[in-house]
Motif scaffolding. Structure first.
Motif, PDB file in Angstrom:
ATOM      1  N   THR A   1       0.868  -1.175   0.000  1.00 31.27           N
ATOM      2  CA  THR A   1       0.000   0.000   0.000  1.00 31.27           C
ATOM      3  C   THR A   1       0.900   1.219   0.000  1.00 31.27           C
ATOM      4  OG1 THR A   1      -1.696  -1.165   1.266  1.00 31.27           O
ATOM      5  CG2 THR A   1      -1.822   1.234   1.225  1.00 31.27           C
ATOM      6  N   GLY A   2       0.626   2.149  -0.912  1.00 33.96           N
ATOM      7  CA  GLY A   2       1.451   3.347  -0.970  1.00 33.96           C
ATOM      8  C   GLY A   2       0.889   4.369  -1.934  1.00 33.96           C
ATOM      9  N   VAL A   3       1.521   5.518  -1.953  1.00 33.27           N
ATOM     10  CA  VAL A   3       1.144   6.606  -2.859  1.00 33.27           C
ATOM     11  C   VAL A   3       2.066   6.540  -4.070  1.00 33.27           C
ATOM     12  CG1 VAL A   3       0.999   9.112  -3.112  1.00 33.27           C
ATOM     13  CG2 VAL A   3       0.357   8.044  -0.947  1.00 33.27           C
ATOM     14  N   ILE A   4       1.485   6.603  -5.262  1.00 37.47           N
ATOM     15  CA  ILE A   4       2.285   6.586  -6.487  1.00 37.47           C
ATOM     16  C   ILE A   4       3.008   7.919  -6.610  1.00 37.47           C
ATOM     17  CG2 ILE A   4       2.242   6.454  -9.001  1.00 37.47           C
ATOM     18  CD1 ILE A   4      -0.248   4.717  -8.773  1.00 37.47           C
ATOM     19  N   GLU A   5       4.344   7.865  -6.597  1.00 37.56           N
ATOM     20  CA  GLU A   5       5.143   9.088  -6.735  1.00 37.56           C
ATOM     21  C   GLU A   5       5.565   9.326  -8.177  1.00 37.56           C
ATOM     22  OE1 GLU A   5       8.296   9.830  -4.065  1.00 37.56           O
ATOM     23  OE2 GLU A   5       6.893  10.093  -2.415  1.00 37.56           O
ATOM     24  N   ASP A   6       5.807   8.246  -8.922  1.00 34.32           N
ATOM     25  CA  ASP A   6       6.226   8.401 -10.309  1.00 34.32           C
ATOM     26  C   ASP A   6       5.993   7.091 -11.042  1.00 34.32           C
ATOM     27  OD1 ASP A   6       7.246   9.518 -12.598  1.00 34.32           O
ATOM     28  OD2 ASP A   6       9.321   9.603 -11.913  1.00 34.32           O
ATOM     29  N   ILE A   7       5.686   7.181 -12.326  1.00 36.48           N
ATOM     30  CA  ILE A   7       5.572   6.001 -13.183  1.00 36.48           C
ATOM     31  C   ILE A   7       6.607   6.185 -14.273  1.00 36.48           C
ATOM     32  CG2 ILE A   7       4.100   4.619 -14.667  1.00 36.48           C
ATOM     33  CD1 ILE A   7       1.708   5.667 -13.079  1.00 36.48           C
ATOM     34  N   LYS A   8       7.670   5.412 -14.195  1.00 35.40           N
ATOM     35  CA  LYS A   8       8.786   5.533 -15.137  1.00 35.40           C
ATOM     36  C   LYS A   8       8.621   4.513 -16.262  1.00 35.40           C
ATOM     37  CE  LYS A   8      11.936   7.383 -11.727  1.00 35.40           C
ATOM     38  NZ  LYS A   8      12.149   8.706 -12.250  1.00 35.40           N
ATOM     39  N   GLY A   9       9.622   4.433 -17.115  1.00 31.07           N
ATOM     40  CA  GLY A   9       9.556   3.525 -18.258  1.00 31.07           C
ATOM     41  C   GLY A   9       9.561   2.061 -17.878  1.00 31.07           C
ATOM     42  N   PHE A  10      10.189   1.692 -16.764  1.00 33.52           N
ATOM     43  CA  PHE A  10      10.305   0.286 -16.384  1.00 33.52           C
ATOM     44  C   PHE A  10       9.592  -0.044 -15.080  1.00 33.52           C
ATOM     45  CE2 PHE A  10      14.074   1.156 -18.961  1.00 33.52           C
ATOM     46  CZ  PHE A  10      13.932   0.179 -19.922  1.00 33.52           C
ATOM     47  N   TYR A  11       9.405   0.929 -14.229  1.00 32.96           N
ATOM     48  CA  TYR A  11       8.823   0.642 -12.919  1.00 32.96           C
ATOM     49  C   TYR A  11       8.044   1.846 -12.401  1.00 32.96           C
ATOM     50  CZ  TYR A  11      12.997   3.214 -11.526  1.00 32.96           C
ATOM     51  OH  TYR A  11      13.968   4.172 -11.414  1.00 32.96           O
ATOM     52  N   THR A  12       7.224   1.565 -11.371  1.00 30.57           N
ATOM     53  CA  THR A  12       6.445   2.591 -10.692  1.00 30.57           C
ATOM     54  C   THR A  12       7.024   2.773  -9.299  1.00 30.57           C
ATOM     55  OG1 THR A  12       4.464   2.051 -11.934  1.00 30.57           O
ATOM     56  CG2 THR A  12       4.139   3.164  -9.835  1.00 30.57           C
ATOM     57  N   VAL A  13       7.159   4.015  -8.863  1.00 27.03           N
ATOM     58  CA  VAL A  13       7.701   4.316  -7.537  1.00 27.03           C
ATOM     59  C   VAL A  13       6.539   4.594  -6.591  1.00 27.03           C
ATOM     60  CG1 VAL A  13       9.170   5.872  -6.200  1.00 27.03           C
ATOM     61  CG2 VAL A  13       9.790   5.299  -8.548  1.00 27.03           C
ATOM     62  N   LEU A  14       6.485   3.833  -5.490  1.00 32.49           N
ATOM     63  CA  LEU A  14       5.450   3.988  -4.466  1.00 32.49           C
ATOM     64  C   LEU A  14       6.103   4.395  -3.156  1.00 32.49           C
ATOM     65  CD1 LEU A  14       3.647   0.601  -5.162  1.00 32.49           C
ATOM     66  CD2 LEU A  14       2.748   2.819  -5.752  1.00 32.49           C
ATOM     67  N   ARG A  15       5.442   5.260  -2.394  1.00 30.87           N
ATOM     68  CA  ARG A  15       5.910   5.607  -1.047  1.00 30.87           C
ATOM     69  C   ARG A  15       4.901   5.048  -0.059  1.00 30.87           C
ATOM     70  NH1 ARG A  15       9.804   8.679   0.946  1.00 30.87           N
ATOM     71  NH2 ARG A  15      10.128   9.795  -0.999  1.00 30.87           N
ATOM     72  N   THR A  16       5.393   4.192   0.845  1.00 30.76           N
ATOM     73  CA  THR A  16       4.525   3.579   1.854  1.00 30.76           C
ATOM     74  C   THR A  16       4.259   4.567   2.982  1.00 30.76           C
ATOM     75  OG1 THR A  16       6.356   2.657   3.125  1.00 30.76           O
ATOM     76  CG2 THR A  16       5.480   1.298   1.313  1.00 30.76           C
ATOM     77  N   ALA A  17       3.358   4.196   3.892  1.00 29.31           N
ATOM     78  CA  ALA A  17       3.032   5.048   5.038  1.00 29.31           C
ATOM     79  C   ALA A  17       4.245   5.239   5.944  1.00 29.31           C
ATOM     80  CB  ALA A  17       1.875   4.443   5.827  1.00 29.31           C
ATOM     81  N   ASP A  18       5.167   4.280   5.932  1.00 30.14           N
ATOM     82  CA  ASP A  18       6.383   4.378   6.744  1.00 30.14           C
ATOM     83  C   ASP A  18       7.453   5.250   6.082  1.00 30.14           C
ATOM     84  OD1 ASP A  18       5.194   2.618   8.513  1.00 30.14           O
ATOM     85  OD2 ASP A  18       6.111   0.855   7.566  1.00 30.14           O
ATOM     86  N   GLY A  19       7.177   5.764   4.894  1.00 29.05           N
ATOM     87  CA  GLY A  19       8.143   6.599   4.190  1.00 29.05           C
ATOM     88  C   GLY A  19       9.096   5.818   3.311  1.00 29.05           C
ATOM     89  N   GLU A  20       8.902   4.519   3.213  1.00 30.13           N
ATOM     90  CA  GLU A  20       9.767   3.661   2.406  1.00 30.13           C
ATOM     91  C   GLU A  20       9.417   3.818   0.920  1.00 30.13           C
ATOM     92  OE1 GLU A  20      10.934  -1.081   2.270  1.00 30.13           O
ATOM     93  OE2 GLU A  20       9.185  -0.428   3.372  1.00 30.13           O
ATOM     94  N   LEU A  21      10.449   3.930   0.071  1.00 31.37           N
ATOM     95  CA  LEU A  21      10.232   3.980  -1.374  1.00 31.37           C
ATOM     96  C   LEU A  21      10.313   2.569  -1.932  1.00 31.37           C
ATOM     97  CD1 LEU A  21      12.203   7.072  -2.711  1.00 31.37           C
ATOM     98  CD2 LEU A  21       9.751   6.725  -2.672  1.00 31.37           C
ATOM     99  N   VAL A  22       9.294   2.191  -2.688  1.00 34.79           N
ATOM    100  CA  VAL A  22       9.239   0.860  -3.286  1.00 34.79           C
ATOM    101  C   VAL A  22       9.150   1.037  -4.794  1.00 34.79           C
ATOM    102  CG1 VAL A  22       7.907  -1.272  -3.452  1.00 34.79           C
ATOM    103  CG2 VAL A  22       8.030  -0.061  -1.274  1.00 34.79           C
ATOM    104  N   THR A  23      10.006   0.351  -5.529  1.00 34.49           N
ATOM    105  CA  THR A  23       9.891   0.339  -6.987  1.00 34.49           C
ATOM    106  C   THR A  23       9.199  -0.958  -7.368  1.00 34.49           C
ATOM    107  OG1 THR A  23      12.090  -0.625  -7.248  1.00 34.49           O
ATOM    108  CG2 THR A  23      11.929   1.761  -7.359  1.00 34.49           C
ATOM    109  N   TYR A  24       8.165  -0.839  -8.157  1.00 35.16           N
ATOM    110  CA  TYR A  24       7.353  -2.001  -8.540  1.00 35.16           C
ATOM    111  C   TYR A  24       7.327  -2.083 -10.060  1.00 35.16           C
ATOM    112  CZ  TYR A  24       3.831  -5.519  -7.533  1.00 35.16           C
ATOM    113  OH  TYR A  24       3.169  -6.711  -7.394  1.00 35.16           O
ATOM    114  N   PRO A  25       7.720  -3.215 -10.639  1.00 38.93           N
ATOM    115  CA  PRO A  25       7.764  -3.332 -12.110  1.00 38.93           C
ATOM    116  C   PRO A  25       6.396  -3.079 -12.746  1.00 38.93           C
ATOM    117  CG  PRO A  25       8.826  -5.208 -11.057  1.00 38.93           C
ATOM    118  CD  PRO A  25       8.144  -4.440  -9.972  1.00 38.93           C
TER     119      PRO A  25
END
Length: 185
Positions: free
Chosen positions: A128-152
């Motif tokens: 669960t997170g907020v979409i910060e950016d959608i790049k060419g290969f992956y989407t960047v999500l920020r979780t409630a804990d402030g963790e950045l997750v890259t998801y293909p």
């Protein structure tokens, strides 16, 4: 006679460059108009412009090479070797190509956008997170804990995704919690 062929090649090169520029502008204009309609960010519009430009200008360059009839054996050997290496690299690792394709699909056809709070329903690792950016290969999500997750991006198309808006959990998660509470009683 040789001057005629040289003049013909120069004119054809100019025409090909003009047509390439015109096609690039028309496609970008259409994509930007659609992007504004579906409310995409400026950064994503720049990615789209860049990728379309790479494709169109590569095709223009190859067409110009054919117009000039470059028959140098070493040139064709180098070009063939380059395409072979790129082809093997892309198709050996299919996820690269599928992520780029998924990025275009996400750009035009998906209901979530940058800034949306989403839940990705992955059996092994739900996120669960907020979409910060959608790049060419992956989407960047920020979780409630402030963790950045890259998801293909290709996995984003394959998994269920809920837009949470103001809720803290997805409807699917609420059902699981209610079921766990019922079995605990």
């Amino acid at each position: 006679m040789k001057e005629f062929f040289l003049q013909r090649e120069v004119i054809l090169t100019c025409v090909i460059l003009f047509i390439g520029f015109l096609i690039h502008r028309i496609i970008i204009w259409s994509a930007m108009k659609l992007s504004t309609k579906v409310q995409r960010s400026k950064l994503r519009k720049q990615y789209l412009n860049r990728y379309i430009g790479y494709i169109i200008w590569t095709m223009v360059g190859i067409t110009i090479i054919f117009v000039w009839s470059i028959n140098n054996e070493e040139f064709w050997l180098a070009l063939g070797s380059t395409f072979a290496v790129v082809g093997v690299a892309l198709f050996a690792n299919w996820s690269i190509l599928s992520n780029v394709t998924a990025s275009f699909i996400l750009y035009f056809n998906f209901p979530y956008k940058i800034g949306d709070r989403v839940r990705i329903h992955d059996k092994d690792l739900p996120i669960t997170g907020v979409i910060e950016d959608i790049k060419g290969f992956y989407t960047v999500l920020r979780t409630a804990d402030g963790e950045l997750v890259t998801y293909p991006n290709n996995l984003l198309l394959q998994k269920g995704v809920s837009i949470l808006y103001n809720r803290t959990e997805s409807v699917f998660d609420i059902d699981k919690h209610e079921e766990a509470d019922r079995t605990a009683r």
